[in-house]
Design a protein around this motif. Sequence first.
Motif, mmCIF file in Angstrom:
data_model
loop_
_atom_site.group_PDB
_atom_site.id
_atom_site.type_symbol
_atom_site.label_atom_id
_atom_site.label_comp_id
_atom_site.label_asym_id
_atom_site.label_seq_id
_atom_site.Cartn_x
_atom_site.Cartn_y
_atom_site.Cartn_z
ATOM 1 N N ALA A 1 26.372 -95.175 -37.188
ATOM 2 C CA ALA A 1 27.451 -94.662 -36.349
ATOM 3 C C ALA A 1 28.783 -94.698 -37.090
ATOM 4 O O ALA A 1 29.634 -93.824 -36.881
ATOM 5 C CB ALA A 1 27.544 -95.474 -35.059
ATOM 6 N N TYR A 2 28.966 -95.700 -37.945
ATOM 7 C CA TYR A 2 30.193 -95.737 -38.747
ATOM 8 C C TYR A 2 30.272 -94.506 -39.652
ATOM 9 O O TYR A 2 31.311 -93.838 -39.722
ATOM 10 C CB TYR A 2 30.252 -97.014 -39.593
ATOM 11 N N VAL A 3 29.185 -94.214 -40.348
ATOM 12 C CA VAL A 3 29.177 -93.052 -41.248
ATOM 13 C C VAL A 3 29.422 -91.779 -40.453
ATOM 14 O O VAL A 3 30.243 -90.932 -40.839
ATOM 15 C CB VAL A 3 27.837 -92.962 -42.010
ATOM 16 N N ARG A 4 28.748 -91.653 -39.347
ATOM 17 C CA ARG A 4 28.914 -90.466 -38.515
ATOM 18 C C ARG A 4 30.342 -90.359 -37.980
ATOM 19 O O ARG A 4 30.918 -89.283 -37.889
ATOM 20 C CB ARG A 4 27.914 -90.505 -37.370
ATOM 21 N N GLY A 5 30.952 -91.507 -37.632
ATOM 22 C CA GLY A 5 32.302 -91.505 -37.095
ATOM 23 C C GLY A 5 33.321 -90.987 -38.089
ATOM 24 O O GLY A 5 34.215 -90.207 -37.735
ATOM 25 N N VAL A 6 33.218 -91.413 -39.352
ATOM 26 C CA VAL A 6 34.123 -90.889 -40.372
ATOM 27 C C VAL A 6 33.813 -89.413 -40.633
ATOM 28 O O VAL A 6 34.711 -88.585 -40.767
ATOM 29 C CB VAL A 6 34.005 -91.712 -41.674
ATOM 30 N N ALA A 7 32.532 -89.089 -40.679
ATOM 31 C CA ALA A 7 32.124 -87.713 -40.963
ATOM 32 C C ALA A 7 32.523 -86.740 -39.867
ATOM 33 O O ALA A 7 32.618 -85.528 -40.119
ATOM 34 C CB ALA A 7 30.614 -87.651 -41.184
#
Length: 310
Positions: A229-235
């Motif tokens: 979710a962190y990666v997706r949030g920045v992306a």
Amino acid sequence: MSPAEPPADPPFLRITAELRRRVDSGELRPGELLPSTRQIVREFGVAMATATKALTALRQAGLARPVPGVGTVVDTPGGRSMTPHDRRRPTASLDRGRIVRAGLAIADAEGLAALSMRRLAADLDVTTMALYRHVSSREQLILLMTDAAFGQFPLPEPVPPGWRHRLETAARQQWAMYQRHPWLAQAISFTRPLPAPRAMVHSEWMMRALDGLGLDPATSLHIHVCVAAYVRGVAANLESEAAAVAHSGITDEQWMDTRGTPALMGPSGETAFPNLALVPFRSLDLDTLFEFGLHRLLEGIATLIGGPPP
């Protein structure tokens, strides 16, 4: 009284005329790529919808055709304008894989909002109903596109040593995937996840990275989802940032130099935001944000697991 000037042509017609001039002059030859919608936006300073109308007009004139996974190319075989019958590809050659590749090409170039079954049918030169013989809905198409995107970024087998290395490897693979497919962050949900088999392979791989650490399954799941979710949030910012550059023609660095940093300073050179004024904003972009947050997140997980991170 001077005669009224004739109304100017709509912007998309002027762009169409310029691209047609390049084709007629040989500047763009048959089979070569025409400018993408984003390139047209930057070159002519128009909205995305106007750029799309210009390319559509060229296709309708028989001067261009879409190639799934490639883009729109010049289509003037022998200098002869193609008839609708020439342009129509037999639906017998249509299959789910070709539909998914075409959907990926549209979403990658113009964003998920540009993807519709009607638009997809036009790019493939088939009827909309022909698509529904292979894909039941736009929602199923997005699921298939999501699965295909995850399939382009397989995780290594056997898994590398050390839980931290494994989670970092998965996070970097997913970051690269979102960079290639910026629309994907809008399609992913962690409360209502899409049942995409290859996305679930990523989930299983990340949870397996935590095997042998004495964690219960719920904790392992939360760690996996927290990282993903962190990666997706920045992306989630990738698509909007690309659209902002395309619409304005101004890079992030140029925007900060001309609008961002000056806004912190008052007429006398003083600022009410002294800490912000000291920040070198050019050192902050989505890549540096991803790197900084990922390392802090992994350090927090190491604290949860106990002991120094391996």
